[in-house]
Design a protein around this motif. Structure first.
Motif, PDB file in Angstrom:
ATOM      1  N   UNK A 128       0.850  -1.187   0.000  1.00  0.00           N
ATOM      2  CA  UNK A 128       0.000   0.000   0.000  1.00  0.00           C
ATOM      3  C   UNK A 128       0.888   1.241   0.000  1.00  0.00           C
ATOM      4  N   UNK A 129       0.639   2.153  -0.915  1.00  0.00           N
ATOM      5  CA  UNK A 129       1.420   3.386  -1.047  1.00  0.00           C
ATOM      6  C   UNK A 129       0.924   4.388  -0.008  1.00  0.00           C
ATOM      7  N   UNK A 130       1.685   4.551   1.075  1.00  0.00           N
ATOM      8  CA  UNK A 130       1.251   5.431   2.159  1.00  0.00           C
ATOM      9  C   UNK A 130       1.181   6.885   1.705  1.00  0.00           C
ATOM     10  N   UNK A 131       2.068   7.287   0.795  1.00  0.00           N
ATOM     11  CA  UNK A 131       2.005   8.657   0.288  1.00  0.00           C
ATOM     12  C   UNK A 131       0.695   8.881  -0.466  1.00  0.00           C
ATOM     13  N   UNK A 132       0.318   7.916  -1.293  1.00  0.00           N
ATOM     14  CA  UNK A 132      -0.938   8.042  -2.040  1.00  0.00           C
ATOM     15  C   UNK A 132      -2.148   8.015  -1.110  1.00  0.00           C
ATOM     16  N   UNK A 133      -2.019   7.346   0.034  1.00  0.00           N
ATOM     17  CA  UNK A 133      -3.148   7.267   0.963  1.00  0.00           C
ATOM     18  C   UNK A 133      -3.531   8.630   1.504  1.00  0.00           C
ATOM     19  N   UNK A 134      -2.566   9.531   1.656  1.00  0.00           N
ATOM     20  CA  UNK A 134      -2.894  10.884   2.108  1.00  0.00           C
ATOM     21  C   UNK A 134      -3.906  11.527   1.161  1.00  0.00           C
ATOM     22  N   UNK A 135      -3.662  11.402  -0.134  1.00  0.00           N
ATOM     23  CA  UNK A 135      -4.564  11.989  -1.123  1.00  0.00           C
ATOM     24  C   UNK A 135      -5.920  11.274  -1.131  1.00  0.00           C
ATOM     25  N   UNK A 136      -5.912   9.975  -0.914  1.00  0.00           N
ATOM     26  CA  UNK A 136      -7.170   9.221  -0.897  1.00  0.00           C
ATOM     27  C   UNK A 136      -8.044   9.656   0.282  1.00  0.00           C
ATOM     28  N   UNK A 137      -7.412   9.838   1.454  1.00  0.00           N
ATOM     29  CA  UNK A 137      -8.169  10.296   2.618  1.00  0.00           C
ATOM     30  C   UNK A 137      -8.707  11.702   2.382  1.00  0.00           C
ATOM     31  N   UNK A 164     -16.193   7.967   5.670  1.00  0.00           N
ATOM     32  CA  UNK A 164     -14.802   8.147   5.268  1.00  0.00           C
ATOM     33  C   UNK A 164     -14.028   6.834   5.323  1.00  0.00           C
ATOM     34  N   UNK A 165     -14.110   6.132   6.448  1.00  0.00           N
ATOM     35  CA  UNK A 165     -13.360   4.873   6.547  1.00  0.00           C
ATOM     36  C   UNK A 165     -13.838   3.868   5.512  1.00  0.00           C
ATOM     37  N   UNK A 166     -15.128   3.865   5.259  1.00  0.00           N
ATOM     38  CA  UNK A 166     -15.715   2.962   4.274  1.00  0.00           C
ATOM     39  C   UNK A 166     -15.188   3.275   2.875  1.00  0.00           C
ATOM     40  N   UNK A 167     -15.194   4.543   2.495  1.00  0.00           N
ATOM     41  CA  UNK A 167     -14.732   4.927   1.162  1.00  0.00           C
ATOM     42  C   UNK A 167     -13.244   4.651   0.982  1.00  0.00           C
ATOM     43  N   UNK A 168     -12.451   4.973   1.983  1.00  0.00           N
ATOM     44  CA  UNK A 168     -11.004   4.756   1.881  1.00  0.00           C
ATOM     45  C   UNK A 168     -10.698   3.267   1.762  1.00  0.00           C
ATOM     46  N   UNK A 169     -11.382   2.453   2.538  1.00  0.00           N
ATOM     47  CA  UNK A 169     -11.137   1.015   2.483  1.00  0.00           C
ATOM     48  C   UNK A 169     -11.548   0.443   1.131  1.00  0.00           C
ATOM     49  N   UNK A 170     -12.660   0.923   0.575  1.00  0.00           N
ATOM     50  CA  UNK A 170     -13.063   0.457  -0.749  1.00  0.00           C
ATOM     51  C   UNK A 170     -11.995   0.751  -1.793  1.00  0.00           C
ATOM     52  N   UNK A 171     -11.384   1.929  -1.721  1.00  0.00           N
ATOM     53  CA  UNK A 171     -10.315   2.257  -2.661  1.00  0.00           C
ATOM     54  C   UNK A 171      -9.126   1.317  -2.453  1.00  0.00           C
TER      55      UNK A 171
END
Length: 414
Positions: A128-137, A164-171
């Protein structure tokens, strides 16, 4: 099979499962309203091992001693997580069975099976790209905040933390919204213990659809990486890896966001992100994980044979539940002058420790910071003692978290 005697001290107590008299009910509204008082009373009456009921007539042993819990969590040979022998005698309509039943995944397996599933999950989450996760959140947070920032009031669970948690997890998992909605409904029923068997079936059907979709059209997501792993997981095995990921990704993260926000709005030490104090969001997160973790009681194991722990006989094949909340608040470990340390059990320890810790920290901290940056004057809209906690043996979860704030214009969209 002979009992396993771990030491020769005299036995002070019999089995918590067979104890005379009532067991402590973990599923009641009274327990949910003030679990910390209940843990203190349990410790006074029983010590580190407590006879409890997870649902009416379903006994278990609750571990509230920190050092005892660490010992058990690091001893999968004597305390395996496979519940199949136990569940043979549990009615199918038991409301907590979907939370405890055997599944072909790392959480509910032992030995080589556990290792195979665990390796696949760890490898898939590690990419999982942690840098990309910032933008996803941020992409999830901004529209949610914009939907209520002009109202001056919101419920931070239904309007923010859950979606929010639901949408992020789906991605993360590559799950389309329509399948994800079925997943969320099924998972909610399982955690609440209401129509849990139907929720379990709904969850399985939705995840089968996701696996089928990802086999046909793989992407850069955790589900596709699990499918491509050398463990060669079957469709059924894939469904149950995803059950664990959704179970750990929705409810606990939602609760961690809201429980941390509650602390930050009611404790002057953490008011800095709201109106000028000194301690950080990460400090608040660690305090909640230590003192009031979002998954309060879990990490279930089933002794292979009768075993003597802390002068108490634990019977074979009966659930031993770790109280992360009770253990973290064990007076035997205390806190430092700077507050709780990070040796808490909220992520578990040992071979079943959470493999998504870094991702979870990032998502929760970013979600909180996005909200507080947008609405820095946010205040709790009720007295803390007026808030209601959802009953259930496993989670530490508010029914709602109402807040007020000055009406604000929408944030710029990404």
């Amino acid at each position: 099979m002979q009992p396993d005697r771990t030491h020769s001290r005299p036995v002070a107590l019999g089995s918590p499962i067979d104890i005379d008299g009532p067991r402590v009910a973990l599923y009641t509204e009274e327990f949910a309203a003030d679990p910390h008082r209940a843990y203190r009373e349990m410790r006074r009456q029983y010590g580190s091992l407590v006879p409890v009921d997870l649902s009416p007539g379903l006994p278990a042993t609750l571990v509230i001693g920190y050092h005892t819990a660490v010992r058990i969590l690091n001893d999968p040979d004597h305390f395996p997580a496979d519940p199949r022998t136990w569940q043979q005698h549990v009615p199918g309509e038991c409301p907590v069975l979907p939370m405890l039943e055997w599944r072909p995944n790392a959480l509910r397996s032992a030995g080589l099976e556990h290792l195979r599933y665990r390796q696949a999950n760890v490898a898939s989450l590690a990419e999982v790209d942690l840098h990309a996760m910032h933008a996803i959140v941020e992409a999830a947070a901004v529209p949610l905040i914009n939907a209520f920032c002009g109202d001056g009031a919101a419920d931070l669970i239904s309007q923010y933390a859950f979606p929010l948690t639901f949408q992020v997890l789906n991605v993360m998992l590559g799950c389309p919204a329509e399948i994800g909605q079925q997943v969320a409904s099924g998972m909610a029923a399982i955690f609440e213990g209401v129509n849990a068997d139907k929720g379990n079936a709904m969850l399985s059907d939705a995840l089968f659809d996701l696996v089928t979709l990802e086999r046909k059209s793989p992407g850069d997501d955790v589900t596709s990486r699990l499918l491509a792993h050398s463990a060669e997981l079957t469709d059924v095995e894939m469904i149950h890896q995803l059950v664990t990921l959704y179970g750990a990704g929705i409810e606990p993260q939602q609760n961690l966001i809201t429980n941390t926000l509650l602390l930050m709005m009611t404790d002057d030490r953490f008011a800095g992100n709201v109106h000028g104090g000194s301690m950080s969001t990460r400090d608040a997160l660690d305090e909640v994980l230590f003192t009031d973790p979002p998954l309060a009681n879990y990490c279930v194991s089933y002794p292979r044979q009768p075993i003597l722990i802390d002068d108490v006989w634990l019977p074979a094949h009966q659930p031993v539940v770790i109280s992360m909340s009770g253990c973290n608040n064990d007076p035997a470990i205390g806190v430092s002058e700077f507050g709780p340390n990070r040796s808490h059990l909220a992520w578990s320890v040992g071979p079943h420790a959470c493999p998504a810790r870094s991702v979870a920290y990032l998502v929760v901290q970013d979600a909180i910071d996005q909200l507080l940056d947008a609405l820095p004057e946010m205040r709790l809209a009720a007295k803390p003692e007026e808030l209601t906690w959802r009953p259930g043996p496993f989670h530490r979860a508010l029914v709602s978290l109402p807040v007020t704030f000055p009406k604000s214009p929408p944030l710029a969209m990404l």
